[in-house]
Design a protein around this motif. Sequence first.
Motif, PDB file in Angstrom:
ATOM      1  N   UNK A 128      -6.846 -11.011   2.762  1.00  0.00           N
ATOM      2  CA  UNK A 128      -8.211 -10.795   3.229  1.00  0.00           C
ATOM      3  C   UNK A 128      -9.179 -10.670   2.069  1.00  0.00           C
ATOM      4  N   UNK A 129     -10.397 -11.170   2.260  1.00  0.00           N
ATOM      5  CA  UNK A 129     -11.361 -11.196   1.148  1.00  0.00           C
ATOM      6  C   UNK A 129     -11.847  -9.804   0.752  1.00  0.00           C
ATOM      7  N   UNK A 130     -11.666  -8.800   1.650  1.00  0.00           N
ATOM      8  CA  UNK A 130     -12.128  -7.446   1.347  1.00  0.00           C
ATOM      9  C   UNK A 130     -10.985  -6.492   1.007  1.00  0.00           C
ATOM     10  N   UNK A 131      -9.834  -7.035   0.650  1.00  0.00           N
ATOM     11  CA  UNK A 131      -8.673  -6.185   0.318  1.00  0.00           C
ATOM     12  C   UNK A 131      -9.021  -5.247  -0.833  1.00  0.00           C
ATOM     13  N   UNK A 132      -8.636  -3.988  -0.672  1.00  0.00           N
ATOM     14  CA  UNK A 132      -8.862  -2.993  -1.712  1.00  0.00           C
ATOM     15  C   UNK A 132      -7.660  -2.844  -2.622  1.00  0.00           C
ATOM     16  N   UNK A 133      -7.052  -1.649  -2.629  1.00  0.00           N
ATOM     17  CA  UNK A 133      -5.943  -1.384  -3.540  1.00  0.00           C
ATOM     18  C   UNK A 133      -4.779  -0.723  -2.813  1.00  0.00           C
ATOM     19  N   UNK A 134      -3.618  -0.911  -3.389  1.00  0.00           N
ATOM     20  CA  UNK A 134      -2.381  -0.308  -2.902  1.00  0.00           C
ATOM     21  C   UNK A 134      -1.682   0.317  -4.098  1.00  0.00           C
ATOM     22  N   UNK A 135      -1.293   1.569  -3.965  1.00  0.00           N
ATOM     23  CA  UNK A 135      -0.561   2.218  -5.045  1.00  0.00           C
ATOM     24  C   UNK A 135       0.519   3.120  -4.487  1.00  0.00           C
ATOM     25  N   UNK A 136       1.538   3.373  -5.302  1.00  0.00           N
ATOM     26  CA  UNK A 136       2.642   4.254  -4.930  1.00  0.00           C
ATOM     27  C   UNK A 136       2.761   5.336  -5.993  1.00  0.00           C
ATOM     28  N   UNK A 147       2.106  13.210 -10.248  1.00  0.00           N
ATOM     29  CA  UNK A 147       1.605  12.956 -11.592  1.00  0.00           C
ATOM     30  C   UNK A 147       1.799  11.525 -12.074  1.00  0.00           C
ATOM     31  N   UNK A 148       2.701  10.776 -11.417  1.00  0.00           N
ATOM     32  CA  UNK A 148       3.010   9.447 -11.950  1.00  0.00           C
ATOM     33  C   UNK A 148       2.812   8.371 -10.901  1.00  0.00           C
ATOM     34  N   UNK A 149       2.194   7.276 -11.318  1.00  0.00           N
ATOM     35  CA  UNK A 149       1.999   6.119 -10.460  1.00  0.00           C
ATOM     36  C   UNK A 149       3.110   5.113 -10.737  1.00  0.00           C
ATOM     37  N   UNK A 150       3.816   4.703  -9.672  1.00  0.00           N
ATOM     38  CA  UNK A 150       4.892   3.722  -9.832  1.00  0.00           C
ATOM     39  C   UNK A 150       4.377   2.297  -9.859  1.00  0.00           C
ATOM     40  N   UNK A 151       3.349   2.007  -9.082  1.00  0.00           N
ATOM     41  CA  UNK A 151       2.795   0.654  -9.073  1.00  0.00           C
ATOM     42  C   UNK A 151       1.371   0.682  -8.555  1.00  0.00           C
ATOM     43  N   UNK A 152       0.632  -0.400  -8.841  1.00  0.00           N
ATOM     44  CA  UNK A 152      -0.769  -0.524  -8.431  1.00  0.00           C
ATOM     45  C   UNK A 152      -1.075  -2.001  -8.220  1.00  0.00           C
ATOM     46  N   UNK A 153      -1.535  -2.358  -6.994  1.00  0.00           N
ATOM     47  CA  UNK A 153      -1.925  -3.729  -6.691  1.00  0.00           C
ATOM     48  C   UNK A 153      -3.341  -3.719  -6.117  1.00  0.00           C
ATOM     49  N   UNK A 154      -4.099  -4.782  -6.385  1.00  0.00           N
ATOM     50  CA  UNK A 154      -5.430  -4.852  -5.804  1.00  0.00           C
ATOM     51  C   UNK A 154      -5.846  -6.295  -5.564  1.00  0.00           C
ATOM     52  N   UNK A 155      -6.751  -6.480  -4.589  1.00  0.00           N
ATOM     53  CA  UNK A 155      -7.325  -7.788  -4.325  1.00  0.00           C
ATOM     54  C   UNK A 155      -6.506  -8.651  -3.377  1.00  0.00           C
ATOM     55  N   UNK A 156      -7.144  -9.724  -2.927  1.00  0.00           N
ATOM     56  CA  UNK A 156      -6.561 -10.666  -1.977  1.00  0.00           C
ATOM     57  C   UNK A 156      -5.430 -11.455  -2.622  1.00  0.00           C
ATOM     58  N   UNK A 157      -4.247 -11.457  -2.014  1.00  0.00           N
ATOM     59  CA  UNK A 157      -3.094 -12.198  -2.527  1.00  0.00           C
ATOM     60  C   UNK A 157      -2.622 -13.265  -1.546  1.00  0.00           C
ATOM     61  N   UNK A 158      -3.422 -13.538  -0.507  1.00  0.00           N
ATOM     62  CA  UNK A 158      -3.051 -14.552   0.466  1.00  0.00           C
ATOM     63  C   UNK A 158      -2.133 -14.015   1.543  1.00  0.00           C
ATOM     64  N   UNK A 159      -1.932 -14.851   2.574  1.00  0.00           N
ATOM     65  CA  UNK A 159      -1.132 -14.416   3.716  1.00  0.00           C
ATOM     66  C   UNK A 159       0.351 -14.632   3.449  1.00  0.00           C
ATOM     67  N   UNK A 160       0.889 -13.839   2.549  1.00  0.00           N
ATOM     68  CA  UNK A 160       2.296 -13.912   2.160  1.00  0.00           C
ATOM     69  C   UNK A 160       2.831 -12.498   1.971  1.00  0.00           C
ATOM     70  N   UNK A 161       4.049 -12.288   2.417  1.00  0.00           N
ATOM     71  CA  UNK A 161       4.722 -11.024   2.123  1.00  0.00           C
ATOM     72  C   UNK A 161       5.343 -11.113   0.732  1.00  0.00           C
TER      73      UNK A 161
END
Length: 295
Positions: A128-136, A147-161
Motif C-alpha cells: 500500500x502507498x501509505x504503509x508506515x513501519x513495522x518493528x519487533x 530495550x532492543x529492537x530486533x528488526x525494522x521495516x518501512x514503506x510499500x513492498x508490494x503485494x507479497x508475503x
Amino acid sequence: MQQFYTLINKPKQILSLLIILPVIILVPRFAMAQDSDHTISIFPYMESFEYVYGKWTQDVDDDFDWSLNVGMTPTDETGPMNAYEGDCYIFIKAVQNNPSNRAMITSPEFDIAKLNEPVLAFAYNMNGRDIGTLEVLISTNKGETWKERLCFFNGDKGNTWYVANLDLRRFSGRNLTFRIIGITGNGPQGDLAIDYVYVGERSDFRFNDERNTISKPFNVKVKFTNQRLNVEVPEEFVCRSSLELINLLGNRVRSNTLCENRIVNLDVSGLDEGLYFLRVYHQGEIFTKKVYINN
C-alpha cells in the motif's frame, strides 16, 4: 468496647470485608500461576492466528489494536489478498487510525535454553502507498523493559508475503518476550499484516528461497467418531511431527501428541461441543484444520 459496638451495628461493612479479603489474598497467587503457565519451552512453536490470537495479547499502552482477518482487508489497494498460511492473519487497520498511530501485540514468554540455534521468524506483508513501519522489540524481563529492537521495516513492498528470520543466539539461556509494533503512515492505504510466527531451531524452519513461502503443503485427513479424532498423516511424518487441539479461546486442550503412526487416535472425550482447530507440525511447517466436536 465502643469500636466493637460500632462494628456489629454495621453488617453491610462487615459483609463487604468478608467478600474483599479473600480476593486480596487469592489474586496474587492466581496471577503467579498464569505467568508460569504462559512460559513456552516446547518447540517448534508456531502461531498463525487461525481465528484466535492464541497466547498473544493486545497492549493497552497504544492507540488501537491489531485485527484478525480472512482474505482481503476492507480498504482497496492495500493489505494482502489472503493469509500466508491457513485462513487468517492479523493486520493494522489504517483507514481509521492514521497518521502515525501505533498498534502493539505481545507474545507469551519463551524459554529458549534448550535450543542450539534459536530463531524468531514470521511472515509480513507491507502492501500500500501509505504503509508506515513495522518493528519487533525484545524483552528479557517479562516485558518490564523493551530495550532492543530486533528488526525494522518501512514503506510499500508490494503485494507479497516476505519472511523475517531473526537470529536469537545472543540471547541463549534467557527467557524472551516479543512485541510486534505496527505504525500507520499518512493515509488509509497502509494495512500491514503479520502471519505464521515461528520460534525454534533455525534448521527446522523451511521456506522457499524464491518468494519466502513455506515448502509444498501437505495433506492431513481427519475424522471424528465416538469421542475420538482419527488423524491420518503422510508416511514421512511418523515420529517426526506432532499435533495439538486448540479451542476458540486459543487454549490448547490436547497438546504435543507425537505422531508415532500414520493414524493418530486422539481422545476428545470430556470436551465441550463446538468448533476447535487441529494443528499438525512438521519440520517448521504447519497444517491447520477446523474440527467440529459433538460429544
